[in-house]
Design an enzyme around this catalytic site. Sequence first.
Site, PDB file in Angstrom:
ATOM      1  N   ARG A  90      58.863  41.969  46.014  1.00  0.00           N
ATOM      2  CA  ARG A  90      57.554  42.173  45.403  1.00  0.00           C
ATOM      3  C   ARG A  90      57.488  43.480  44.630  1.00  0.00           C
ATOM      4  O   ARG A  90      56.878  43.546  43.562  1.00  0.00           O
ATOM      5  CB  ARG A  90      56.481  42.166  46.507  1.00  0.00           C
TER       6      ARG A  90
ATOM      7  N   ASN B 284      50.437  34.378  45.634  1.00  0.00           N
ATOM      8  CA  ASN B 284      49.955  33.272  44.817  1.00  0.00           C
ATOM      9  C   ASN B 284      51.009  32.158  44.678  1.00  0.00           C
ATOM     10  O   ASN B 284      52.070  32.392  44.102  1.00  0.00           O
ATOM     11  CB  ASN B 284      49.584  33.827  43.439  1.00  0.00           C
TER      12      ASN B 284
ATOM     13  N   MET C 121      61.390  43.081  36.412  1.00  0.00           N
ATOM     14  CA  MET C 121      59.947  42.858  36.481  1.00  0.00           C
ATOM     15  C   MET C 121      59.515  41.905  35.364  1.00  0.00           C
ATOM     16  O   MET C 121      60.070  41.925  34.272  1.00  0.00           O
ATOM     17  CB  MET C 121      59.191  44.189  36.352  1.00  0.00           C
ATOM     18  N   GLY C 122      58.518  41.094  35.661  1.00  0.00           N
ATOM     19  CA  GLY C 122      57.934  40.233  34.641  1.00  0.00           C
ATOM     20  C   GLY C 122      58.710  38.965  34.345  1.00  0.00           C
ATOM     21  O   GLY C 122      58.426  38.299  33.350  1.00  0.00           O
ATOM     22  N   GLU C 123      59.703  38.622  35.192  1.00  0.00           N
ATOM     23  CA  GLU C 123      60.531  37.451  34.900  1.00  0.00           C
ATOM     24  C   GLU C 123      60.433  36.368  35.971  1.00  0.00           C
ATOM     25  O   GLU C 123      61.186  35.394  35.943  1.00  0.00           O
ATOM     26  CB  GLU C 123      61.991  37.879  34.733  1.00  0.00           C
TER      27      GLU C 123
ATOM     28  N   LEU D 299      50.443  29.392  42.925  1.00  0.00           N
ATOM     29  CA  LEU D 299      50.079  28.558  41.779  1.00  0.00           C
ATOM     30  C   LEU D 299      51.080  28.645  40.643  1.00  0.00           C
ATOM     31  O   LEU D 299      51.305  27.680  39.918  1.00  0.00           O
ATOM     32  CB  LEU D 299      48.683  28.938  41.287  1.00  0.00           C
ATOM     33  N   GLU D 300      51.700  29.826  40.471  1.00  0.00           N
ATOM     34  CA  GLU D 300      52.653  29.983  39.380  1.00  0.00           C
ATOM     35  C   GLU D 300      53.875  29.103  39.586  1.00  0.00           C
ATOM     36  O   GLU D 300      54.533  28.714  38.621  1.00  0.00           O
ATOM     37  CB  GLU D 300      53.068  31.449  39.266  1.00  0.00           C
TER      38      GLU D 300
ATOM     39  N   GLU E 111      46.986  39.930  38.424  1.00  0.00           N
ATOM     40  CA  GLU E 111      45.696  39.873  37.743  1.00  0.00           C
ATOM     41  C   GLU E 111      45.873  39.848  36.225  1.00  0.00           C
ATOM     42  O   GLU E 111      45.100  39.192  35.523  1.00  0.00           O
ATOM     43  CB  GLU E 111      44.833  41.065  38.155  1.00  0.00           C
TER      44      GLU E 111
END
Length: 703
Positions: free
Chosen positions: A269, A349, A323-325, A351-352, A62
């Site tokens: 995840r 998702n 995380m975040g990569e 879409l990324e 989000e």
Amino acid sequence: MIILVYSLLLYTALPLIVVYFLWRSRKDPAYRQRLLERFAIGLKSTQLKPGSIVVHAVSVGEVIAATPLIQQLQQQYPAKTITVTCTTPTGSAAIQRRLGSSVQHCYLPLDYPGAVRRFLTVLKPELLIILETELWPNLLAACAKRGVPVVVVNARLSARSAKGYRRFAAFSKPLLQNITCLLTQDHASRRRFHALGYRGAISVTGNLKFELAIPATMTGLLNQFQSAFAKRLVWVAASTHAGEDEQLIACYQQLKTQFPALLLMLVPRHPERFEPVAELVQHAGLSLWRRSSIPLTYGAEDTTGATPSVADIHADVALGDSMGELLAWYQLADLVFIGGSLIERGGHNPLEAICFAKAVQSGPHIFNFKEAYRQLQQQQAVALVANNQALLSNCHLLLADASARAAQGQRAQHFFLQQQGATARTLATIDSLLTGRRMSTHDISTAAAKLQHAGYQQSQQHGAHYWFDPEFFSDIRPQHFQSAWWQQQQAVIGSSTGRNTAYFVQHGEHKLVLRHYYRGGLVGKVLHDQFWLQPVTQSRAMQEYQLLSWMRAQGLAVPRPVAASYQRSGLIYRADLLIELIPDSKDLAAILQQRAITQSEWQAVGAAIAQMHQLGVYHSDLNCRNIMLDASGKVWLIDFDKCSRRSPGEWTEQNLARLLRSFNKEKGKLAVFNWQEADWQSLQQGYQQPLAAAVPLATTEQI
């Protein structure tokens, strides 16, 4: 009474909730840190400013979806404070990483009446924006009591969730009544909310997740890792869960005999699963490489390609225990599997991944993103497999055929861009709430179209049309486009050499470039600077102004447009453009007459061109004089006259061929020109790096 019963149940569960946080903190200490903040205790002692717009994004996904909207809110309302909340430590880290000190941040408190009251008392929000369907009864009721409008954006309601809401209709109807406005991703969600009894303002604005904002750190991360992955066929399994990793490892063991260069990259995840997944790989007798074994050597400002590269990866399996990569791993991938779908988790998702034109696979359990997968399947842009055996067969097919992977990725990317526009439509609705204006669906669509090019104001004087950035000009006058006037002000600080002269002028603290539009070719010898009449928005200057504005919003390093003019005379018009001067920069042709540039600089040039192509931007005159390097080594692209956004095609290769011809031409006519064929290979390496390997984002829209 319903809310009271709910609150009593919540208080009864308090010990279990505290135990849950402590239990999660065994593997992730962040769950016990800032624990009081989850009850809004101690917020008064913080530096949080009241009167803000609060945006609530549950977790990482989000936050990523909300980032473009938040950035647009900051531009639209620079005087307003934005507070971004979340409920998970990973979401908190993503907010800090993506938005930093430009926003306020705290956890959204648990939905206890006292905690909600303390939260609202400290922040005194004038608007609460909630991503998707994170609906908390006490929070919504308290906002309604205090007169705080609540907008639920990117709202999605699956048939399964709607069934649950209907089962507890006595509870859900009062909940929905406290929502001021619902902005849904699709028409199906809109119908389901109506069926549940929602009677407030509701509109379909599209999915914010189609407007991905790529963090600046991604470039440094890719520069660090792209060479390590370059020799491998990379299969990224993203957002995996327990029960899936075992199947994926077993699948890999069967694939590696046919594809010895295959690297499986598992990206769990949740961070608490990093160690269990590592143990699974080792128990399977496979060699393991871990992302955490490599120190972070990139930063938000590292966009020059100077980051130290990582040694080649020879292991069977790579573990993305960071995380975040994930966006970087997607860009490095040849094939992507989206987790949470081989088990009954509902999928994640896609879409990324498809925004980078990657071939995507998913298992059968995709109810969380059913509509997106349905549309992708209609476009033959995703591979949905029934089980692990079907996944194995699909891997054999796609890993063996690079052209099939590329074709699937292109179709997916084409679909991705077609869905964009949700941010502008959402922002238009939010603007109507903040300004107190009532807007119909048509009004919202019209306002959204304007907001997509909201970086300028318009003026009309004596038949001439002007667009200008109010940060540079409080008003605009015809003399601002006349070089003679600037000379009279003694404000001309230089000029360019070339076919036509551009003037560098000093305007207050800003340095600008003034360019008059001229015709080329034989027609130009007669008409010179006169163009056949076009609508204002389709004129040369306004087209370039809009394209530059759009490209900057996508993160491309191009000049900032400042003002444009359109002057009609009978059946012709003349045009001018003012842009901000790129400080301390030289074009490649000038630099190469003085020195050779490094391999990493060449690769940065290639990466910049590829980023432009990835976004579907066709440069009609891509040559070595329209590529700039500034003092820090950052690559800039300039001169976008007669350029446009295009669908995928051979024009990308034609662009590169034109650039190559320009190097050969300069090499042939200049006595000193430090360019060799090996430099072209370095440029192509930069172009092919995963950040830019995707074909252009597809669009038929002309800006």
